[in-house]
Write a protein that holds these residues in place. Structure first.
Motif, mmCIF file in Angstrom:
data_model
loop_
_atom_site.group_PDB
_atom_site.id
_atom_site.type_symbol
_atom_site.label_atom_id
_atom_site.label_comp_id
_atom_site.label_asym_id
_atom_site.label_seq_id
_atom_site.Cartn_x
_atom_site.Cartn_y
_atom_site.Cartn_z
ATOM 1 N N ARG A 51 0.838 -1.210 0.000
ATOM 2 C CA ARG A 51 0.000 0.000 0.000
ATOM 3 C C ARG A 51 0.870 1.257 0.000
ATOM 4 O O ARG A 51 0.563 2.238 -0.681
ATOM 5 C CB ARG A 51 -0.931 0.011 1.221
ATOM 6 C CG ARG A 51 -2.028 -1.013 1.194
ATOM 7 C CD ARG A 51 -3.055 -0.742 0.160
ATOM 8 N NE ARG A 51 -3.664 0.563 0.415
ATOM 9 C CZ ARG A 51 -4.701 1.051 -0.204
ATOM 10 N NH1 ARG A 51 -5.277 0.350 -1.152
ATOM 11 N NH2 ARG A 51 -5.177 2.220 0.073
ATOM 12 N N GLU A 52 1.957 1.221 0.758
ATOM 13 C CA GLU A 52 2.878 2.364 0.792
ATOM 14 C C GLU A 52 3.516 2.563 -0.585
ATOM 15 O O GLU A 52 3.617 3.679 -1.079
ATOM 16 C CB GLU A 52 3.958 2.121 1.851
ATOM 17 C CG GLU A 52 4.800 3.337 2.136
ATOM 18 C CD GLU A 52 5.750 3.110 3.291
ATOM 19 O OE1 GLU A 52 6.935 3.451 3.135
ATOM 20 O OE2 GLU A 52 5.314 2.594 4.341
ATOM 21 N N GLN A 53 3.933 1.481 -1.208
ATOM 22 C CA GLN A 53 4.510 1.529 -2.550
ATOM 23 C C GLN A 53 3.491 2.066 -3.553
ATOM 24 O O GLN A 53 3.818 2.866 -4.424
ATOM 25 C CB GLN A 53 4.985 0.130 -2.967
ATOM 26 C CG GLN A 53 5.664 0.071 -4.310
ATOM 27 C CD GLN A 53 7.001 0.806 -4.346
ATOM 28 O OE1 GLN A 53 7.624 1.065 -3.331
ATOM 29 N NE2 GLN A 53 7.419 1.179 -5.526
ATOM 30 N N GLN A 54 2.238 1.639 -3.406
ATOM 31 C CA GLN A 54 1.177 2.122 -4.299
ATOM 32 C C GLN A 54 1.008 3.641 -4.151
ATOM 33 O O GLN A 54 0.857 4.350 -5.139
ATOM 34 C CB GLN A 54 -0.147 1.420 -3.998
ATOM 35 C CG GLN A 54 -1.256 1.857 -4.945
ATOM 36 C CD GLN A 54 -2.602 1.264 -4.581
ATOM 37 O OE1 GLN A 54 -2.909 1.082 -3.403
ATOM 38 N NE2 GLN A 54 -3.393 0.959 -5.594
ATOM 39 N N GLY A 55 1.067 4.141 -2.934
ATOM 40 C CA GLY A 55 0.952 5.579 -2.692
ATOM 41 C C GLY A 55 2.076 6.339 -3.360
ATOM 42 O O GLY A 55 1.858 7.398 -3.977
ATOM 43 N N PHE A 56 3.296 5.796 -3.275
ATOM 44 C CA PHE A 56 4.449 6.432 -3.915
ATOM 45 C C PHE A 56 4.270 6.457 -5.435
ATOM 46 O O PHE A 56 4.476 7.481 -6.078
ATOM 47 C CB PHE A 56 5.733 5.685 -3.546
ATOM 48 C CG PHE A 56 6.924 6.143 -4.336
ATOM 49 C CD1 PHE A 56 7.574 7.326 -4.022
ATOM 50 C CD2 PHE A 56 7.387 5.408 -5.423
ATOM 51 C CE1 PHE A 56 8.658 7.765 -4.773
ATOM 52 C CE2 PHE A 56 8.463 5.836 -6.171
ATOM 53 C CZ PHE A 56 9.102 7.021 -5.844
ATOM 54 N N ILE A 57 3.864 5.328 -6.015
ATOM 55 C CA ILE A 57 3.692 5.229 -7.470
ATOM 56 C C ILE A 57 2.615 6.194 -7.954
ATOM 57 O O ILE A 57 2.818 6.922 -8.927
ATOM 58 C CB ILE A 57 3.364 3.768 -7.883
ATOM 59 C CG1 ILE A 57 4.614 2.896 -7.710
ATOM 60 C CG2 ILE A 57 2.850 3.700 -9.318
ATOM 61 C CD1 ILE A 57 4.360 1.406 -7.838
ATOM 62 N N GLU A 58 1.472 6.210 -7.264
ATOM 63 C CA GLU A 58 0.378 7.098 -7.675
ATOM 64 C C GLU A 58 0.803 8.568 -7.556
ATOM 65 O O GLU A 58 0.471 9.388 -8.413
ATOM 66 C CB GLU A 58 -0.890 6.827 -6.854
ATOM 67 C CG GLU A 58 -1.503 5.457 -7.097
ATOM 68 C CD GLU A 58 -1.860 5.181 -8.550
ATOM 69 O OE1 GLU A 58 -2.289 6.101 -9.271
ATOM 70 O OE2 GLU A 58 -1.705 4.020 -8.981
ATOM 71 N N GLY A 59 1.535 8.895 -6.503
ATOM 72 C CA GLY A 59 2.021 10.266 -6.329
ATOM 73 C C GLY A 59 2.968 10.668 -7.441
ATOM 74 O O GLY A 59 2.893 11.789 -7.980
ATOM 75 N N ARG A 60 3.878 9.760 -7.810
ATOM 76 C CA ARG A 60 4.845 10.050 -8.882
ATOM 77 C C ARG A 60 4.126 10.188 -10.222
ATOM 78 O O ARG A 60 4.482 11.045 -11.038
ATOM 79 C CB ARG A 60 5.914 8.954 -8.931
ATOM 80 C CG ARG A 60 7.008 9.194 -9.944
ATOM 81 C CD ARG A 60 7.862 10.396 -9.609
ATOM 82 N NE ARG A 60 8.920 10.545 -10.614
ATOM 83 C CZ ARG A 60 9.502 11.674 -10.928
ATOM 84 N NH1 ARG A 60 9.204 12.780 -10.288
ATOM 85 N NH2 ARG A 60 10.419 11.736 -11.862
ATOM 86 N N ILE A 61 3.118 9.359 -10.471
ATOM 87 C CA ILE A 61 2.343 9.453 -11.715
ATOM 88 C C ILE A 61 1.682 10.829 -11.805
ATOM 89 O O ILE A 61 1.772 11.506 -12.823
ATOM 90 C CB ILE A 61 1.287 8.321 -11.809
ATOM 91 C CG1 ILE A 61 1.982 6.984 -12.112
ATOM 92 C CG2 ILE A 61 0.245 8.628 -12.884
ATOM 93 C CD1 ILE A 61 1.070 5.771 -12.031
ATOM 94 N N LYS A 62 1.043 11.249 -10.729
ATOM 95 C CA LYS A 62 0.388 12.569 -10.707
ATOM 96 C C LYS A 62 1.400 13.690 -10.932
ATOM 97 O O LYS A 62 1.147 14.630 -11.678
ATOM 98 C CB LYS A 62 -0.340 12.783 -9.380
ATOM 99 C CG LYS A 62 -1.689 12.107 -9.303
ATOM 100 C CD LYS A 62 -2.391 12.498 -7.998
ATOM 101 C CE LYS A 62 -3.766 11.939 -7.878
ATOM 102 N NZ LYS A 62 -3.877 10.498 -7.945
ATOM 103 N N GLN A 63 2.560 13.585 -10.265
ATOM 104 C CA GLN A 63 3.606 14.606 -10.404
ATOM 105 C C GLN A 63 4.103 14.689 -11.849
ATOM 106 O O GLN A 63 4.202 15.776 -12.417
ATOM 107 C CB GLN A 63 4.773 14.278 -9.462
ATOM 108 C CG GLN A 63 5.918 15.260 -9.567
ATOM 109 C CD GLN A 63 7.144 14.818 -8.778
ATOM 110 O OE1 GLN A 63 7.269 13.650 -8.384
ATOM 111 N NE2 GLN A 63 8.054 15.739 -8.545
#
Length: 158
Positions: A51-63
């Motif tokens: 879940r933490e990794q998913q949050g990082f990936i989604e944040g980077r995609i948005k950025q």
């Protein structure tokens, strides 16, 4: 003002975005599903890590999506400023004292990577170089003190 980005830098960011969306996002979703199958989620370290990794990936995609949508992509190869240093220039510098040579390309803040010789347009080095010509001497205020460099070469490669 739109952030400048070289065409090569935009291509690298788009490739990272594609990798995140098509490879890493599905992998982390599978990892979450697998961890859920193991039962109790409160003490499931695999689930929380995924879940933490998913949050990082989604944040980077948005950025990346935001940066790419607001960037002004500049084709460096199409610039014809001659020997004048402008955005996108690859500049060869020789230290006035030691003669040691370094090469930097002036790029957008989003694509800067000093290990690859890519310096941000907003950096002190780039600001000192902008507008100068091949053969000029520049003084750069570096963390280690003032350094003088001669601009040995200026070129524009896509």
């Amino acid at each position: 003002m739109r952030a400048p980005l070289t065409a090569k830098g935009a291509q690298r960011l788009r490739a990272e975005l594609e990798e995140l969306k098509s490879v890493k996002r599905p992998a982390v979703i599978n990892a979450i599903a697998e961890a859920r199958a193991h039962g109790d989620l409160r003490e499931n370290a695999e689930y929380h890590a995924a879940r933490e990794q998913q949050g990082f990936i989604e944040g980077r995609i948005k950025q990346l999506e935001a940066e790419l949508s607001h960037a002004q992509v500049i084709d460096v190869a199409a610039l014809k400023p001659g020997t004048r240093v402008v955005f996108g220039a690859t500049v060869d510098l020789a230290d006035a004292e030691s003669g040691e040579e370094v090469t930097y390309q002036i790029v957008g803040d989003l694509e800067a990577d000093i290990k690859q010789g890519l310096i941000a347009i907003s950096s002190p080095v780039a600001r000192a170089l902008i507008g100068k010509h091949e053969g000029d001497t520049v003084t750069i205020d570096a963390p280690a003190g003032r350094r003088e460099y001669e601009i040995v070469g200026v070129r524009y490669v896509g």
